[in-house]
Design a protein around this motif. Structure first.
Motif, PDB file in Angstrom:
ATOM      1  N   ALA A  72       0.834  -1.206   0.000  1.00 38.93           N
ATOM      2  CA  ALA A  72       0.000   0.000   0.000  1.00 38.93           C
ATOM      3  C   ALA A  72       0.864   1.250   0.000  1.00 38.93           C
ATOM      4  CB  ALA A  72      -0.919  -0.010   1.216  1.00 38.93           C
ATOM      5  N   GLY A  73       1.952   1.209   0.764  1.00 35.47           N
ATOM      6  CA  GLY A  73       2.865   2.350   0.801  1.00 35.47           C
ATOM      7  C   GLY A  73       3.490   2.630  -0.550  1.00 35.47           C
ATOM      8  N   VAL A  74       3.885   1.562  -1.256  1.00 38.46           N
ATOM      9  CA  VAL A  74       4.453   1.730  -2.592  1.00 38.46           C
ATOM     10  C   VAL A  74       3.433   2.361  -3.530  1.00 38.46           C
ATOM     11  CG1 VAL A  74       5.325   0.493  -4.617  1.00 38.46           C
ATOM     12  CG2 VAL A  74       6.119  -0.136  -2.337  1.00 38.46           C
ATOM     13  N   GLY A  75       2.199   1.881  -3.463  1.00 36.89           N
ATOM     14  CA  GLY A  75       1.145   2.436  -4.308  1.00 36.89           C
ATOM     15  C   GLY A  75       0.911   3.913  -4.024  1.00 36.89           C
ATOM     16  N   ILE A  76       0.940   4.294  -2.758  1.00 31.38           N
ATOM     17  CA  ILE A  76       0.734   5.694  -2.386  1.00 31.38           C
ATOM     18  C   ILE A  76       1.872   6.563  -2.915  1.00 31.38           C
ATOM     19  CG2 ILE A  76       0.700   7.273  -0.418  1.00 31.38           C
ATOM     20  CD1 ILE A  76      -0.761   4.998   1.114  1.00 31.38           C
ATOM     21  N   ILE A  77       3.099   6.087  -2.787  1.00 28.67           N
ATOM     22  CA  ILE A  77       4.251   6.841  -3.296  1.00 28.67           C
ATOM     23  C   ILE A  77       4.142   7.034  -4.806  1.00 28.67           C
ATOM     24  CG2 ILE A  77       6.748   6.742  -3.670  1.00 28.67           C
ATOM     25  CD1 ILE A  77       6.963   5.359  -0.945  1.00 28.67           C
ATOM     26  N   LEU A  78       3.757   5.984  -5.512  1.00 29.10           N
ATOM     27  CA  LEU A  78       3.615   6.081  -6.971  1.00 29.10           C
ATOM     28  C   LEU A  78       2.527   7.090  -7.348  1.00 29.10           C
ATOM     29  CD1 LEU A  78       3.910   2.331  -8.026  1.00 29.10           C
ATOM     30  CD2 LEU A  78       5.614   4.136  -8.342  1.00 29.10           C
ATOM     31  N   ALA A  79       1.409   7.055  -6.623  1.00 29.67           N
ATOM     32  CA  ALA A  79       0.322   7.994  -6.903  1.00 29.67           C
ATOM     33  C   ALA A  79       0.778   9.433  -6.677  1.00 29.67           C
ATOM     34  CB  ALA A  79      -0.891   7.676  -6.031  1.00 29.67           C
ATOM     35  N   ALA A  80       1.505   9.659  -5.585  1.00 30.03           N
ATOM     36  CA  ALA A  80       1.966  11.013  -5.270  1.00 30.03           C
ATOM     37  C   ALA A  80       3.012  11.496  -6.272  1.00 30.03           C
ATOM     38  CB  ALA A  80       2.532  11.044  -3.851  1.00 30.03           C
ATOM     39  N   VAL A  81       3.986  10.643  -6.575  1.00 28.30           N
ATOM     40  CA  VAL A  81       5.049  11.036  -7.496  1.00 28.30           C
ATOM     41  C   VAL A  81       4.488  11.338  -8.873  1.00 28.30           C
ATOM     42  CG1 VAL A  81       7.114  10.217  -8.710  1.00 28.30           C
ATOM     43  CG2 VAL A  81       6.873   9.826  -6.254  1.00 28.30           C
ATOM     44  N   SER A  82       3.508  10.568  -9.316  1.00 26.35           N
ATOM     45  CA  SER A  82       2.931  10.813 -10.640  1.00 26.35           C
ATOM     46  C   SER A  82       2.289  12.190 -10.716  1.00 26.35           C
ATOM     47  CB  SER A  82       1.908   9.725 -10.987  1.00 26.35           C
ATOM     48  OG  SER A  82       0.737   9.837 -10.187  1.00 26.35           O
ATOM     49  N   ARG A  83       1.615  12.619  -9.661  1.00 26.18           N
ATOM     50  CA  ARG A  83       0.971  13.934  -9.658  1.00 26.18           C
ATOM     51  C   ARG A  83       2.004  15.060  -9.639  1.00 26.18           C
ATOM     52  NH1 ARG A  83      -3.016  13.982 -12.113  1.00 26.18           N
ATOM     53  NH2 ARG A  83      -3.836  15.853 -11.072  1.00 26.18           N
ATOM     54  N   LEU A  84       3.078  14.867  -8.890  1.00 32.41           N
ATOM     55  CA  LEU A  84       4.127  15.879  -8.850  1.00 32.41           C
ATOM     56  C   LEU A  84       4.896  15.922 -10.164  1.00 32.41           C
ATOM     57  CD1 LEU A  84       3.399  15.684  -5.812  1.00 32.41           C
ATOM     58  CD2 LEU A  84       5.848  15.888  -5.322  1.00 32.41           C
ATOM     59  N   TYR A  85       5.232  14.753 -10.689  1.00 32.82           N
ATOM     60  CA  TYR A  85       6.001  14.671 -11.924  1.00 32.82           C
ATOM     61  C   TYR A  85       5.254  15.317 -13.090  1.00 32.82           C
ATOM     62  CZ  TYR A  85       8.282  12.569 -16.009  1.00 32.82           C
ATOM     63  OH  TYR A  85       8.909  12.375 -17.228  1.00 32.82           O
ATOM     64  N   LEU A  86       3.949  15.073 -13.177  1.00 32.86           N
ATOM     65  CA  LEU A  86       3.163  15.599 -14.288  1.00 32.86           C
ATOM     66  C   LEU A  86       2.846  17.082 -14.138  1.00 32.86           C
ATOM     67  CD1 LEU A  86       0.723  12.609 -14.833  1.00 32.86           C
ATOM     68  CD2 LEU A  86       2.667  13.259 -16.276  1.00 32.86           C
TER      69      LEU A  86
END
Length: 265
Positions: free
Chosen positions: A201-215
């Protein structure tokens, strides 16, 4: 005779369907050791305090443009230098999965399937309530804080002029992954599996957050605020689930919508 038998069969069928519907809303109460129940309440309090403290710190830093928000610019600038065609495609895919169209569909399918497959609907209802609470809370805070997003020329997946604090994408991902993981593994005694579940779950949350910042749609503190709010929602779910379903030896299970746990759904 045949008519009476048919009438009796129809009444029995209606009674059986009503009983099945009624049983969906019966809550299985599980017995644990007193120390385990205290541990659940303790975890709920710790998560609530940690989430509230992080949210307040993040909110103050955003309103005063210092503190944690000082990292917003450097993190954005670093991500800008890391952009590539391949990485952008991956981040767009993640943004779609955790976005306002795909994620609600995924959540709805999970809740409906889980609700029909499980003998009792308590946990799917809790998950649905947590997700709805996150949406309502985020919309209220968005309209109060009214924080602007990063410059539109940095957005890679269309232009978004709505407010950014907190991130609805990240909050939705956090609520779904954290609350879902708790509701699944809280009924199992395999500690290793629970740890792995929350790690995933933590990995999924990090991916979701990074995608929003990256884009280019959010600042770092937008994502931190979402995580903090999700911790508070998770704390509420743990407390409510513990109050409603957890009993210690010697306590009675009473009430029309309660029964002792017999097996896992």
């Amino acid at each position: 005779m045949a008519q009476r038998e048919a009438a009796g069969s129809g009444a029995a069928g209606r009674s059986g369907r009503w009983r099945a519907f009624h049983d969906k809303f019966v809550v299985e109460e599980r017995f644990v050791e007193p120390a385990d129940r205290r541990g659940l309440y303790r975890a709920s309090v710790i998560l609530a305090i940690a989430g509230l403290a992080l949210f307040i710190a993040t909110l103050i830093s955003v309103l005063q443009a210092d503190g944690l928000s000082a990292a917003d610019g450097p993190v954005r600038d670093w991500l800008l230098t890391e952009r590539s065609a391949t990485l952008t495609a991956v981040m767009i895919f993640l943004a779609v999965v955790f976005g306002p169209i795909a994620l609600p569909i995924i959540v709805l399918v999970v809740i409906v399937v889980w609700g029909f497959a499980a003998k009792h609907a308590w946990r799917p209802i809790l998950l649905a309530s947590a997700m709805l609470s996150g949406v309502i809370i985020s919309q209220i805070i968005l309209q109060i804080v009214k924080r602007s997003r990063p410059p539109v020329d940095q957005m890679l997946f269309g232009i978004d002029h709505t407010f950014s604090f907190p991130s609805g994408h990240v909050l939705g991902a956090c609520d779904f992954l954290l609350v879902g993981t708790f509701l699944i593994f809280s009924r199992r005694r395999n500690t290793r599996a629970a740890v792995l579940g929350f790690a995933g779950a933590g990995v999924g949350i990090i991916l979701a957050a990074v995608s929003r910042l990256y884009l280019g749609y959010h600042w770092l503190t937008d994502a931190l605020a979402s995580v903090s709010l999700s911790l508070i929602i998770l704390a509420g779910v743990i407390a409510l689930d513990t109050w409603r379903t957890v009993r210690v030896p010697g306590e009675e299970v009473t009430g029309e919508l309660s029964k002792a746990e017999t097996r896992q759904d």
